[in-house]
Design a protein around this motif. Sequence first.
Motif, PDB file in Angstrom:
ATOM      1  N   ILE A   1     -85.380  17.665 -62.515  1.00 53.34           N
ATOM      2  CA  ILE A   1     -86.361  16.920 -61.729  1.00 53.34           C
ATOM      3  C   ILE A   1     -86.532  17.646 -60.414  1.00 53.34           C
ATOM      4  O   ILE A   1     -85.569  17.919 -59.716  1.00 53.34           O
ATOM      5  CB  ILE A   1     -85.875  15.491 -61.436  1.00 53.34           C
ATOM      6  CG1 ILE A   1     -85.523  14.799 -62.738  1.00 53.34           C
ATOM      7  CG2 ILE A   1     -86.930  14.713 -60.696  1.00 53.34           C
ATOM      8  CD1 ILE A   1     -84.993  13.418 -62.534  1.00 53.34           C
TER       9      ILE A   1
ATOM     10  N   SER B   1     -80.969  11.515 -65.166  1.00 50.54           N
ATOM     11  CA  SER B   1     -82.295  11.916 -65.646  1.00 50.54           C
ATOM     12  C   SER B   1     -82.450  11.423 -67.082  1.00 50.54           C
ATOM     13  O   SER B   1     -81.455  11.290 -67.809  1.00 50.54           O
ATOM     14  CB  SER B   1     -82.438  13.432 -65.682  1.00 50.54           C
ATOM     15  OG  SER B   1     -81.945  13.998 -64.518  1.00 50.54           O
ATOM     16  N   THR B   2     -83.682  11.223 -67.487  1.00 54.23           N
ATOM     17  CA  THR B   2     -83.942  10.882 -68.884  1.00 54.23           C
ATOM     18  C   THR B   2     -83.729  12.126 -69.746  1.00 54.23           C
ATOM     19  O   THR B   2     -83.015  12.090 -70.749  1.00 54.23           O
ATOM     20  CB  THR B   2     -85.394  10.390 -69.050  1.00 54.23           C
ATOM     21  OG1 THR B   2     -85.635   9.377 -68.086  1.00 54.23           O
ATOM     22  CG2 THR B   2     -85.646   9.859 -70.440  1.00 54.23           C
ATOM     23  N   GLY B   3     -84.350  13.217 -69.332  1.00 51.40           N
ATOM     24  CA  GLY B   3     -84.222  14.478 -70.068  1.00 51.40           C
ATOM     25  C   GLY B   3     -82.828  15.047 -69.858  1.00 51.40           C
ATOM     26  O   GLY B   3     -82.357  15.138 -68.721  1.00 51.40           O
TER      27      GLY B   3
ATOM     28  N   ILE C   1     -90.712   9.358 -61.733  1.00 47.76           N
ATOM     29  CA  ILE C   1     -89.686   8.297 -61.711  1.00 47.76           C
ATOM     30  C   ILE C   1     -89.457   7.749 -60.302  1.00 47.76           C
ATOM     31  O   ILE C   1     -88.715   6.791 -60.123  1.00 47.76           O
ATOM     32  CB  ILE C   1     -88.328   8.782 -62.263  1.00 47.76           C
ATOM     33  CG1 ILE C   1     -87.600   9.699 -61.271  1.00 47.76           C
ATOM     34  CG2 ILE C   1     -88.466   9.466 -63.610  1.00 47.76           C
ATOM     35  CD1 ILE C   1     -86.099   9.783 -61.539  1.00 47.76           C
TER      36      ILE C   1
ATOM     37  N   ARG D   1     -91.266  18.190 -69.754  1.00 44.34           N
ATOM     38  CA  ARG D   1     -90.666  19.318 -69.036  1.00 44.34           C
ATOM     39  C   ARG D   1     -91.636  20.492 -69.094  1.00 44.34           C
ATOM     40  O   ARG D   1     -92.341  20.688 -70.105  1.00 44.34           O
ATOM     41  CB  ARG D   1     -89.343  19.734 -69.697  1.00 44.34           C
ATOM     42  CG  ARG D   1     -88.217  18.747 -69.506  1.00 44.34           C
ATOM     43  CD  ARG D   1     -87.699  18.783 -68.069  1.00 44.34           C
ATOM     44  NE  ARG D   1     -86.572  17.888 -67.878  1.00 44.34           N
ATOM     45  CZ  ARG D   1     -86.661  16.642 -67.385  1.00 44.34           C
ATOM     46  NH1 ARG D   1     -87.835  16.135 -67.053  1.00 44.34           N
ATOM     47  NH2 ARG D   1     -85.576  15.916 -67.206  1.00 44.34           N
TER      48      ARG D   1
ATOM     49  N   HIS E   1     -93.381  16.443 -59.915  1.00 38.70           N
ATOM     50  CA  HIS E   1     -92.401  15.853 -60.852  1.00 38.70           C
ATOM     51  C   HIS E   1     -91.781  14.574 -60.262  1.00 38.70           C
ATOM     52  O   HIS E   1     -90.550  14.435 -60.202  1.00 38.70           O
ATOM     53  CB  HIS E   1     -91.311  16.872 -61.209  1.00 38.70           C
ATOM     54  CG  HIS E   1     -90.686  16.581 -62.551  1.00 38.70           C
ATOM     55  ND1 HIS E   1     -90.142  17.557 -63.345  1.00 38.70           N
ATOM     56  CD2 HIS E   1     -90.523  15.421 -63.224  1.00 38.70           C
ATOM     57  CE1 HIS E   1     -89.656  17.008 -64.449  1.00 38.70           C
ATOM     58  NE2 HIS E   1     -89.885  15.705 -64.386  1.00 38.70           N
TER      59      HIS E   1
HETATM   60  O1  LIG Z   1     -88.136  13.867 -65.524  1.00 41.53           O
HETATM   61  C1  LIG Z   1     -87.517  12.886 -65.295  1.00 41.53           C
HETATM   62  C2  LIG Z   1     -86.309  12.515 -65.994  1.00 41.53           C
HETATM   63  O2  LIG Z   1     -85.862  13.256 -66.881  1.00 41.53           O
HETATM   64  O3  LIG Z   1     -85.749  11.443 -65.678  1.00 41.53           O
END
Ligand SMILES: O=CC(=O)O
Length: 342
Positions: free
Chosen positions: A74, A100-102, A308, A258, A305
Amino acid sequence: MVQVNTTQAGNGNSKDLPVVLVLRPPPVLKMFEDRFAERFRILKAYNSGLPLDRFLASSPQAQSATALLCYGGIAMTDGIPISGEILRQLPSLKIVVSTSTGVNYIDVSECRRLGISVVNAGDSVSEDVADMAVGLFIDVLRKISAADRYVRKGCWAASQDFPLGYKLRDKRVGIIGLGNIGTRVAKRLEAFGCKISYNSRKKKDSISYHFYNDLCELAAESDALIICCNLNDQTRHMIDGKVMYALGKHGVIVNVGRGEIVNEKEMIECLVRGEIGGAGLEAFEDEPNVPQELLGMENVVLSPHNGIFTVESLESLCEVTIGNLEAFFTQKPLLSEIMEDW
Ligand SMILES: O=CC(=O)O
């Protein structure tokens, strides 16, 4: 032996609390440090004054730490990739908690091999990322950012022409990755009257949207592609010149995943040659460096980016992160464990 200063605000007796190792502080930890400090002893590698390798090798606290809190991928931040090398330096590690989500910055297969669980942000930020995707898409079609520049520069007052935009209703939208975020993007755009199709690892039997296994076929049947999938070895550069060519001259790419999912060089070539119509991007291959060519394009909307980064998302991210750590330390089921390979 290295003793790290783990003094925390609002915590008189942190020695009795479970230890959480942090290599670089995630934004959510910086924002809610008191909440974390009430429950955990944060072992701040970043305060040790030592190179990371030396700290990890010489700190008894790091050597016995069972939980690692981290983030990555991020922009506006400087996370550290959780590589196999780092994992192997932490012999007691049992869980990696990603804010992070990713989790493309974590060597998930090495975690599996070492028996380390991985959890991510779960569904805590999906609504806001989906809103960002829709916002970028509408901005590209209706030229909101470009119109803002036009007004500020005095072009309106000078009676200069402003180009026509495009209507959102009836657009055919191909969602790439129909998970927590993609599903929400689809719902939102359905409400705007768009026709949704999708591509994902496999067809989802419970979903009525048309599934395309082949990305070029999906692109050829779409006015826009919205990228919501994870980055992994299968998805890296999967949106390339061929897919964009199939999308066509009026087609729009929106990326809230991404940067490396898109072949950025080929996307820029397509934009320069007018082979696609525009792009709304909040993810780039080398963040925070945005290619110079994109900066001058009126049909491209750029965002740092920050999908979030709302007050509400960071609040719920704090809850799920603390929830995962508490579940781990009390041997309860984890809230958002990554179950399959990403
Ligand atoms: O890109 C944002 C995430 O991975 O939280």
